[in-house]
Write an enzyme that holds these catalytic residues in place. Structure first.
Site, PDB file in Angstrom:
ATOM      1  CG  HIS A 150      -0.781  44.693  68.205  1.00 18.76           C
ATOM      2  ND1 HIS A 150       0.271  45.575  68.151  1.00 18.76           N
ATOM      3  CD2 HIS A 150      -0.340  43.611  68.901  1.00 18.76           C
ATOM      4  CE1 HIS A 150       1.319  45.050  68.784  1.00 18.76           C
ATOM      5  NE2 HIS A 150       0.969  43.866  69.252  1.00 18.76           N
ATOM      6  CE1 TYR A 201       1.463  40.935  66.468  1.00 13.97           C
ATOM      7  CE2 TYR A 201       0.232  42.685  65.398  1.00 13.97           C
ATOM      8  CZ  TYR A 201       1.347  42.254  66.107  1.00 13.97           C
ATOM      9  OH  TYR A 201       2.347  43.131  66.439  1.00 13.97           O
ATOM     10  CG  ASP A 257      -5.635  49.716  56.902  1.00 14.34           C
ATOM     11  OD1 ASP A 257      -6.756  49.762  57.417  1.00 14.34           O
ATOM     12  OD2 ASP A 257      -4.573  49.810  57.572  1.00 14.34           O
ATOM     13  CG  ASN A 282      11.432  38.616  70.053  1.00 18.19           C
ATOM     14  OD1 ASN A 282      10.948  39.580  70.636  1.00 18.19           O
ATOM     15  ND2 ASN A 282      11.451  38.519  68.735  1.00 18.19           N
ATOM     16  CD  GLN A 319       8.334  41.790  71.753  1.00 21.70           C
ATOM     17  OE1 GLN A 319       7.447  42.412  72.340  1.00 21.70           O
ATOM     18  NE2 GLN A 319       8.307  41.556  70.460  1.00 21.70           N
ATOM     19  CB  VAL A 320       8.582  37.654  77.492  1.00 25.07           C
ATOM     20  CG1 VAL A 320       7.182  38.154  77.204  1.00 25.07           C
ATOM     21  CG2 VAL A 320       8.576  36.229  78.010  1.00 25.07           C
ATOM     22  NE  ARG A 322       7.636  46.378  64.948  1.00 23.33           N
ATOM     23  CZ  ARG A 322       7.402  45.235  65.549  1.00 23.33           C
ATOM     24  NH1 ARG A 322       6.279  44.598  65.327  1.00 23.33           N
ATOM     25  NH2 ARG A 322       8.264  44.718  66.386  1.00 23.33           N
ATOM     26  NE  ARG A 377       2.363  37.488  59.393  1.00 26.18           N
ATOM     27  CZ  ARG A 377       3.257  37.573  60.375  1.00 26.18           C
ATOM     28  NH1 ARG A 377       4.135  36.622  60.572  1.00 26.18           N
ATOM     29  NH2 ARG A 377       3.275  38.615  61.188  1.00 26.18           N
TER      30      ARG A 377
END
Lengths: 737, 737
Positions: free
Chosen positions: B414, B259, B434, B150, B147-148, B439, B261
């Protein structure tokens, strides 16, 4: 030294020459084997230069006793089972009696002596009024507690605290406490509970310790001799006989590590008192120094400080327990073994005795050395003839790898039906698990803190362990008497660099079925080290079903075979012997070749691989069926199932590999490096051939011949391979052996 | 400063005036806001007096780079998805480029510069040949990675490493690397991937950072301006706009802490470069200092160092991550805030920049102060108008209690469908949980390390969270667009000693149903502190079914009501919206009054109690149904279910109590101190009345009126109780208020 006055007994019965600390006028106690330097220099008030560990303990005790004093003397009518209010209060009380006595010795502060006196006078009022405890659940009812065991523990603690202050009492008080508390308690334990007292069992060790120490303190040789030699003083029971029968020659305690820890305290504390009062008995040299050996063995039976949870064991028990604080201090005072200091450092605790002070001082002086954890075979049985526990270790430090093979005897009533079971520890975790006991100790809502029904129906059953189940029934059909009559035989044990082997057999777990298990922890070229090969052979003429469970821990990452998943309704595995407690998540019958399951735990991958001819069913399950009270932990297992005529062999490989670092988002080698595995039996030899993904080929070859010099050969793919001794790793694809 | 030479850009683009360390001949860099003392005194070789944290980092980098050098330059053809070999190799490579460049600066050792050069020349060969990555799974395909995103991360790292050595290259090498690697990568990100580049999203932040820093290094203002202002340079997109839209005025990032972070690193690193190259932009003062505020807010969004796992979050992410090592160093260099040093100490890491060196030196000098974790309301939305995250803390240190109420906006793609959800931390653990994301990041066998299907079917669904589910469907029917259009409203937030309150409402999660949730963390006389009251009111004209899940963690100790257990066949809870993933262990319909469940986690007991009129069903369940690939964690939950016309209120109490110490075999207060609980609604006020086992009676009274001075009253058992403000604890049984 046989007839001590009360005062001399007082000096002797406490676990040290220690009294001198509090009573500088006391005569030097020439026989004291420990800490004369402390005795000589001790002030009547706490020195500012107490070594840190001892100072911490001192401070902790002061806080606890201050809190108890603040609450006053609270000695309730016994009522509650384990974990309940009166149970916990009487436990707090014996701690307070002991610690307050020790604080009196250290500080000379009369308030501490007065508190012990007041507490014991309250017990003197209560004790004579007591009958069987109302919450008793079996014949072994206590007085203060629901079982007699806890009464013995109370006495072992209380008599030590009483010894510290008895001399300060008026004759009337002393007489009252002697007769109404301690003589009555000793009588209750040794006469009224004679059946328990004369057993060869840890309950009896606590009882004899309490009674014997009371005998020393009161100058009552009759009590002492009954404690040492049994009620009839024949030596067929009692403390000395217990040291001979309860430990194997290697210092292994038949019930297993959890109870070994628990049993150790009365052994060590009473032995310490014997050494002082009857030094001519040379108790610490008795039976080739069995008690000190047992202490060291207890430490060897741990990983990360936690005891291997064989049999009825609570898994949160570690070396950081009261029993081991006492044990380390007493053993260090006897031996000055610097490796014991590193255990004390890990415990970060000690006891308020001169021996504890010595530990603290020598630790502060930098004398600690690492404890020599190592691979070892611990024979079981009084003569070492009842099987063994094999411990294989590789690497150093808190993340080293340790394999434990439980080839030992039944371990009495707390034993589980798990002959030849094993566990694996790695990377700081228990990877191949033992369930331990189903019990929430001291939690009243959970059956009063006693063993739960599921301890019988699950935790003790063979299926709950990592060993072979035949025809869906537990070893010895789950019967203690039958199981106790048979012990496994350790066939082989060897420890060489990069190749460690334990092999054992058991006959009689099932009629007409012999079981041989060979565990090999070894380096394999091309794989990360070490890996574990496991060969389980059932020898039988008849046709049986064979189930081999592996209780793992972690997140399933990959299944190397297609499964039928029970995604919307999970069946229960079976109807008894623990099968009723397993939900079936998925089933598979992998094609001939091998099957593999990879899981992830704390950043490390583990692949469990098994050879199959296409007729082995793999069941992925989870514990928790038929558990209406949520008493069981919901843990996963994989079960290999096979029906076979004329015996069978399960050959498996456990490969740890790679690294997952979620924080750094780095993943390495998350997949097994093995491409294929197969197993062959050639004339009684086992050959496991691995083909690696890099194309290399390597075999584990097992001759089962313990002669290290004997040469053996076998044929793999038409090529001969050769090796020496019981087992070897033979490289094939990279140019043979 | 607008038109820099390549050399000046080099000095400016790396995150410090740092170059001076390696290149003592460089002119003093007057604008450098950081570490002039280091710049002035730095030797060309590593000083023996490097501060410890920096020295560790230096040593770690040397080991890593030495290993990479040993392996040679390995730049493989892109092939694998996340976690696969080529993915991980390109990640290793960008780390090596960065660290080797930094080591060159610190040591002056030409080998480090040569290695960066060789690596980048290999990329110069590869890069022009690349098309879309073969493992792409959507439109946002990368070149080097699947994916772009990275690819952007690669560029942010590589450009910093390149900056350190670019000056040492021949003109031909420089030209080749500039044009074949960095210009191509920048073009790919900003032109070929323009849609991503111009988003207001963390992927775009990484892309603009990489492109902008490349622009500074190559002296290409066009790249810089497109990075800062968006492709069309209008300012409607680009980095500056991102700082305005992605953070709320309180520094909260809409996607959530995980996210936040991740997004923080490009924000901080690029801002640092902007501050150096375009100091007149005063980037760290932009929007009232939003970037430094966001850094501090990121830290506030943690417990025990771990981020609150809102939305798609991996739960192993903590402050101990690369992003925060950079963030702390850059922020400390800007602010010299000593509380940031204590975070660095906890991280035990820093970065190899002059800012990192300053952190290490000041930490070694003892300048650290505790970070001020505290209760706070973090408004969400660019204008702070889209709800909020409320954090309530009580106590200090690693075992303090923290309650988090997620009353924030959807958080884009997300985001999870969990309006008004909450979590509780206590005793070092997440007590009310939570789930985070489904993943296994970078683990190839788990869908290439991408989000799993169960992330959609379970983790994002409302049932997977601690909030109200209506009619068995997720909030907004699980539709992102609808969910993004509506934000909750924070009705009240107050923090007083012993009484902290968050109240919020959301409308639109369900047609015709408004939901108001009031969470009160408070001291209650007679109970251990703090306890949590939770009032969830659904306002509706119609008839609906209401389900309130609580995801707990621990061993069930006691059920305060009889249950029907599904011991031999567990049904699945339902068919969609996450219900298909829950096994039902047991069900109950407790009698009118209250029902309670007690569990044990790490020595602490928790009792969850709910008021009921006898028509509330309690379901005890476990996650894991319809999970054929073992992608879900098998965690427990309790679900309160009620059918109601005209709305309803769930009133619950979470009481933490007692202590279980398995090692010391001490159990205290294992049972709830509450005898009964009931809830009443009186004219819009909520009254929860507790009767304690000691006979005391106490009420939580909630007026829902934020005016702190307003007086309110209600009637309990015929007696009037009175209080001021939004909520209060009123003692009744011990003599009223």
């Amino acid at each position: 030294m046989n007839h001590l006055t009360s005062r001399a007994a007082l000096l002797a019965a406490v676990p040290a020459s220690a009294l001198a600390l509090a009573l500088p006028a006391a005569p030097a106690h020439a026989q004291a084997p420990v800490a004369p330097e402390h005795a000589a220099s001790a002030p009547a008030t706490p020195a500012a230069d107490l070594p840190p560990l001892y100072a911490d303990e001192f401070a902790r005790a002061r806080v606890f006793v201050a809190g108890m004093m603040e609450a006053g003397v609270v000695v309730p009518q016994p009522r509650d089972p384990g974990g309940g209010y009166t149970h916990e209060q009487h436990k707090r009380n014996y701690r307070a009696i002991l610690l307050s006595g020790q604080l009196y010795r250290i500080t000379g502060d009369q308030a501490y002596a007065d508190y012990v006196r007041a507490m014991l006078l309250a017990y003197a009022d209560l004790y004579p009024t007591l009958g069987d405890h109302p919450a008793r659940s079996n014949q072994n009812a206590g007085r203060l507690f629901w079982q007699v065991l806890n009464d013995a523990v109370w006495l072992v603690h209380a008599v030590q605290g009483y010894a510290e202050i008895r001399d300060t009492l008026s004759a009337a008080d002393r007489e009252r406490i002697d007769s109404q508390v301690f003589r009555r308690a000793a009588h209750f334990l040794s006469v009224e509970s004679q059946a328990t007292f004369d057993r060869i069992h840890n309950h009896a060790t606590w009882a004899t310790a309490g009674v014997g120490m009371t005998g020393y303190l009161l100058g009552d040789r009759d009590l002492v001799e009954r404690a040492l030699l049994g009620s009839d003083k024949s030596g067929q029971a009692g403390f000395l006989r217990q040291t001979e029968l309860l430990f194997s020659p290697d210092g292994y305690y038949a019930e297993g590590p959890y109870y070994q820890r628990y049993a150790l305290m009365p052994f060590m504390v009473f032995a310490d008192a014997i050494a002082r009062n009857d030094p001519q008995r040379r108790i610490f040299e008795h039976r080739d120094g069995i008690l000190l050996k047992a202490l060291r063995t207890t430490i060897q039976l741990t990983y990360g400080g936690y005891f291997f949870p064989f049999n009825d064991a609570l898994k949160d028990k570690s070396l950081r327990t009261e029993e081991l604080y006492h044990g380390i201090a007493i053993a260090y005072a006897q031996t000055r073994d610097p490796s014991l200091l590193s255990i004390a450092r890990m415990q970060d605790r000690t006891v308020l005795t001169p021996a504890g002070r010595m530990v603290a001082a020598d630790l502060a002086a930098g004398r600690a050395e690492p404890f020599p954890f190592r691979s070892m075979l611990l024979r079981d049985g009084p003569e070492g003839e009842q099987g063994a526990v094999a411990i294989l270790r590789e690497g150093e430090g808190p993340r080293h790898t340790a394999l434990v093979a439980k080839n030992s005897s039944q371990g009495m009533g707390h034993g589980h039906f798990d002959k030849l079971s094993w566990q694996l520890y790695d990377n700081g975790h228990e990877i191949v698990r033992d369930y331990g006991a189903a019990r929430f100790l001291n939690i009243e809502a959970k059956e009063g803190g006693r063993y739960l029904p599921e301890n019988e129906t699950w935790a003790k059953q063979t299926l709950a362990h990592n060993t072979l189940v035949v025809d869906g029934r537990s070893h010895f059909d789950g019967k203690v008497r039958a199981a106790s009559a048979v012990a496994p035989e350790q066939l082989h044990f060897s420890v060489e660099p990069g190749l460690q082997v334990s092999s054992a057999r058991v006959d009689g777990a099932y009629p007409g079925v012999g079981i041989v298990r060979t565990l090999v922890m070894t380096d394999v070229p091309g794989l990360e080290s070490p890996v574990v090969f496991d060969l389980v052979t059932a020898e039988s003429e008849g046709t049986h079903s064979y189930d081999l469970p592996l209780h793992y821990q972690g997140a399933v990452i990959e299944l190397g075979f297609p499964v039928e998943s029970h995604v919307a309704a999970r069946p229960v595995l079976g109807e008894g012997h623990g099968y009723q407690h397993v939900w079936v998540d998925a089933e598979a019958t992998p094609a001939a070749g091998d099957g593999a399951l990879t899981w992830l735990l704390d950043g490390r991958f583990y692949t469990y691989r098994f050879a199959t001819d296409g007729a082995t069913r793999a069941v992925l399950g989870q514990v928790g069926a038929n558990d209406p009270d949520f008493n069981l932990r919901r843990e996963p297992l994989v079960l290999l199932c096979r029906e076979s005529a004329g015996g069978t062999t399960f050959a498996t490989l456990l490969e740890s590999h790679g690294r997952y670092d979620g924080a750094a988002e780095q993943t390495v080698a998350s997949r097994s490096r093995v491409a294929a595995m197969r197993h062959e039996r050639q004339g009684g030899k086992d050959i496991v051939v691995l083909t690696l993904k890099d194309g290399g080929q390597v075999a584990l070859a097992v001759s089962h011949d313990p002669d290290p010099g004997a040469r053996h050969s076998a044929t793999v793919d038409g090529r001969e391979i050769a090796w020496s001794g019981f087992a070897a790793i033979v490289e094939i694809g990279r140019g043979g052996n």
